[in-house]
Design an enzyme around this catalytic site. Structure first.
Site, mmCIF file in Angstrom:
data_model
loop_
_atom_site.group_PDB
_atom_site.id
_atom_site.type_symbol
_atom_site.label_atom_id
_atom_site.label_comp_id
_atom_site.label_asym_id
_atom_site.label_seq_id
_atom_site.Cartn_x
_atom_site.Cartn_y
_atom_site.Cartn_z
ATOM 1 N N HIS A 18 0.858 -1.203 0.000
ATOM 2 C CA HIS A 18 0.000 0.000 0.000
ATOM 3 C C HIS A 18 0.888 1.245 0.000
ATOM 4 O O HIS A 18 1.479 1.587 1.020
ATOM 5 C CB HIS A 18 -0.898 0.010 1.250
ATOM 6 C CG HIS A 18 -1.843 1.169 1.313
ATOM 7 N ND1 HIS A 18 -3.185 1.005 1.606
ATOM 8 C CD2 HIS A 18 -1.678 2.502 1.132
ATOM 9 C CE1 HIS A 18 -3.778 2.178 1.591
ATOM 10 N NE2 HIS A 18 -2.875 3.119 1.326
ATOM 11 N N HIS A 20 1.397 5.454 -1.781
ATOM 12 C CA HIS A 20 0.974 6.573 -2.650
ATOM 13 C C HIS A 20 2.221 7.188 -3.264
ATOM 14 O O HIS A 20 3.023 7.800 -2.554
ATOM 15 C CB HIS A 20 0.242 7.639 -1.836
ATOM 16 C CG HIS A 20 -0.970 7.110 -1.141
ATOM 17 N ND1 HIS A 20 -2.222 7.172 -1.682
ATOM 18 C CD2 HIS A 20 -1.107 6.483 0.055
ATOM 19 C CE1 HIS A 20 -3.101 6.612 -0.864
ATOM 20 N NE2 HIS A 20 -2.443 6.185 0.202
ATOM 21 N N LYS A 104 -9.501 -0.639 -5.413
ATOM 22 C CA LYS A 104 -9.514 0.061 -4.128
ATOM 23 C C LYS A 104 -10.868 0.720 -3.884
ATOM 24 O O LYS A 104 -11.378 1.438 -4.745
ATOM 25 C CB LYS A 104 -8.416 1.139 -4.131
ATOM 26 C CG LYS A 104 -8.310 1.977 -2.865
ATOM 27 C CD LYS A 104 -7.769 1.185 -1.691
ATOM 28 C CE LYS A 104 -7.910 1.964 -0.387
ATOM 29 N NZ LYS A 104 -6.758 2.770 -0.061
ATOM 30 N N HIS A 141 -10.382 1.187 2.222
ATOM 31 C CA HIS A 141 -10.173 2.225 3.234
ATOM 32 C C HIS A 141 -11.373 2.116 4.167
ATOM 33 O O HIS A 141 -12.470 2.550 3.823
ATOM 34 C CB HIS A 141 -10.086 3.620 2.599
ATOM 35 C CG HIS A 141 -9.768 4.674 3.606
ATOM 36 N ND1 HIS A 141 -8.538 5.299 3.690
ATOM 37 C CD2 HIS A 141 -10.514 5.186 4.622
ATOM 38 C CE1 HIS A 141 -8.546 6.153 4.712
ATOM 39 N NE2 HIS A 141 -9.735 6.107 5.279
ATOM 40 N N HIS A 179 -4.377 -0.442 6.204
ATOM 41 C CA HIS A 179 -3.858 0.408 7.298
ATOM 42 C C HIS A 179 -4.751 0.391 8.543
ATOM 43 O O HIS A 179 -5.289 1.413 8.958
ATOM 44 C CB HIS A 179 -3.620 1.850 6.837
ATOM 45 C CG HIS A 179 -4.673 2.433 5.922
ATOM 46 N ND1 HIS A 179 -6.010 2.408 6.205
ATOM 47 C CD2 HIS A 179 -4.549 3.069 4.745
ATOM 48 C CE1 HIS A 179 -6.662 2.998 5.229
ATOM 49 N NE2 HIS A 179 -5.809 3.396 4.326
ATOM 50 N N ASP A 252 1.481 2.704 3.538
ATOM 51 C CA ASP A 252 0.631 3.889 3.362
ATOM 52 C C ASP A 252 1.475 5.163 3.348
ATOM 53 O O ASP A 252 1.031 6.208 3.821
ATOM 54 C CB ASP A 252 -0.464 3.970 4.424
ATOM 55 C CG ASP A 252 -1.556 4.968 4.044
ATOM 56 O OD1 ASP A 252 -1.662 5.318 2.845
ATOM 57 O OD2 ASP A 252 -2.275 5.426 4.950
HETATM 58 C C1 NCD Z 1 -3.589 9.135 1.934
HETATM 59 C C2 NCD Z 1 -3.216 10.144 0.848
HETATM 60 O O1 NCD Z 1 -2.662 11.197 1.196
HETATM 61 O O2 NCD Z 1 -3.446 9.871 -0.334
HETATM 62 N N1 NCD Z 1 -3.547 9.799 3.200
HETATM 63 C C3 NCD Z 1 -3.423 9.211 4.407
HETATM 64 O O3 NCD Z 1 -3.513 9.902 5.412
HETATM 65 N N2 NCD Z 1 -3.191 7.929 4.535
HETATM 66 C C4 NCD Z 1 -4.908 8.519 1.629
HETATM 67 C C5 NCD Z 1 -5.237 7.334 2.492
HETATM 68 O O4 NCD Z 1 -4.647 6.265 2.349
HETATM 69 O O5 NCD Z 1 -6.107 7.474 3.355
HETATM 70 ZN ZN ZN Z 2 -3.294 5.102 1.673
#
Ligand code: NCD
Ligand code: ZN
Length: 355
Positions: A18, A20, A104, A141, A179, A252
């Site tokens: 996971h 971003h 997702k 999520h 998460h 995450d």
């Molecule tokens: C994530 C993001 O910034 O894209 N932010 C976070 O706090 N984890 C999105 C997510 O996974 O909730």
């Molecule tokens: Zn995330």
């Protein structure tokens, strides 16, 4: 005098289930950081606009690969962003073509770039039926979005109101509750069917909600789902280090610019990619469970997804190192992207080296 050998451990190369990586300059800055830590990673699709078509996923995968040096063995694993109107045939086609490994589910408005998410589970029933039939994992999520539900209860309420009925309606659907942040989630996943698993982040293993308010408001510790009470952190540490294959690594890591973090409405997300495996190693060492780290980081995830285990190896050396207060990463044009890493200013005992 011969120097004392530095204690070290070797692990099968881990994956991040996971992450971003964003797009544009941020992607250029952070993709190499994740590629230096992990062999593969699940790419979150919450871009602007979100990744809802096979063509968009292929193009995004290409942009990710373009940021990495030639010969870099890193594999981005793509995901589809579920919306109320997504076409089940598109989901099936992308999975059959090997583009998507999962889809997702963001409840609409639950987190960063979730405004195009799903407004009611009934809207995606046909997609879920397809995913159950073809064995495509659903990544969730897991927070309700009702404003009247206390933010610290949103994960537990989601499990009760949304996740439990979903598993009854689709008993064959592979689900990863992403998460997790509560003992409720750890208990639910542990006692659930084998097709239900969870990822656990480094930050939810290290901090509780006090970190957000330590001496003042601390935006670098703000993420969603938000960190909970200490008892929940301890339950997550027990789950992660238990050797139960339902719990595996997912950072995450969610970078945001300084301006986006430090504004009148600061973004949720913690950038933990630079020292992710070192951060997990610290937890496993503190819990006297270092021998369980490899399975959590490198085996349970691929087994759940039905993917081969990596064959490469990493080495962690026990040599303390201070984490910088700020990292100055470069985009393709050489412009610095300044990001505060998780553990900024702290000392981590383990260092990653490659064999
Ligand atoms: C994530 C993001 O910034 O894209 N932010 C976070 O706090 N984890 C999105 C997510 O996974 O909730
Ligand atoms: Zn995330």
């Amino acid at each position: 005098m011969t120097p004392t050998p530095v204690p070290r451990i070797s692990l099968r190369q881990p994956d991040d289930w996971h992450v971003h990586l964003r797009d544009g300059a941020m992607l250029q800055a952070v993709a190499p950081v994740t590629a230096a830590q992990f062999a593969r990673a699940i790419m979150m699709p919450n871009l602007r606009p979100p990744i809802t078509t096979v063509a968009a996923a292929i193009a995004y995968r290409q942009r990710i690969r373009a940021t990495l040096p030639d010969g870099c063995g890193f594999t981005p694993l793509m995901t589809a962003y579920l919306t109320d109107t997504i076409d089940p045939a598109e989901i099936e086609r992308g999975f059959a073509e090997g583009v998507w490994v999962a889809a997702k589910l963001y409840p609409a408005g639950a987190t960063t770039n979730a405004d195009s998410g799903v407004t009611a589970m009934a809207r995606i029933e046909p997609v879920l039926a397809v995913m159950e039939r073809i064995g495509m994992p659903l990544l969730i999520h897991g927070e309700v979005t009702d404003a009247e539900i206390d933010i610290f209860d949103r994960e537990a309420v989601f499990i009760e109101r949304v996740l439990a009925p979903l598993l009854v309606r689709h008993p064959g659907l592979k689900v990863v509750l992403e998460h997790i942040t509560t003992s409720d989630a750890a208990d639910f996943v542990r006692s659930g069917p084998a097709n239900l698993a969870a990822t656990i982040t480094p930050h939810h293993l290290h901090i509780n909600r006090n970190a957000l308010f330590a001496g003042g408001l601390r935006p670098d510790f703000y993420c969603l789902p938000v960190a909970k009470r200490e008892l929940h952190r301890l339950a997550l540490r027990a789950a992660a280090t238990s050797g139960n294959p339902k719990f595996f690594l997912g950072t995450d890591s969610a970078p945001h610019s300084r301006e986006a973090k430090e504004s009148d409405c600061g973004c949720a997300g913690i950038f933990n990619a630079p020292f992710a495996i070192e951060s997990y190693a610290a937890v496993f060492e503190q819990e006297h469970a270092l021998e369980k780290l490899e399975a959590f980081a490198s085996e349970f995830g691929p087994r759940f997804y039905g993917l081969p285990l990596n064959t490469g190896t990493i080495t962690l050396e026990r040599r303390p190192r201070q984490v910088p207060a700020m990292l100055h990463l470069n985009d393709a044009a050489g412009t610095a992207v300044n990001l505060v890493p998780f553990h900024a200013g702290e000392t981590l005992n383990w260092r990653l080296g490659h064999q």
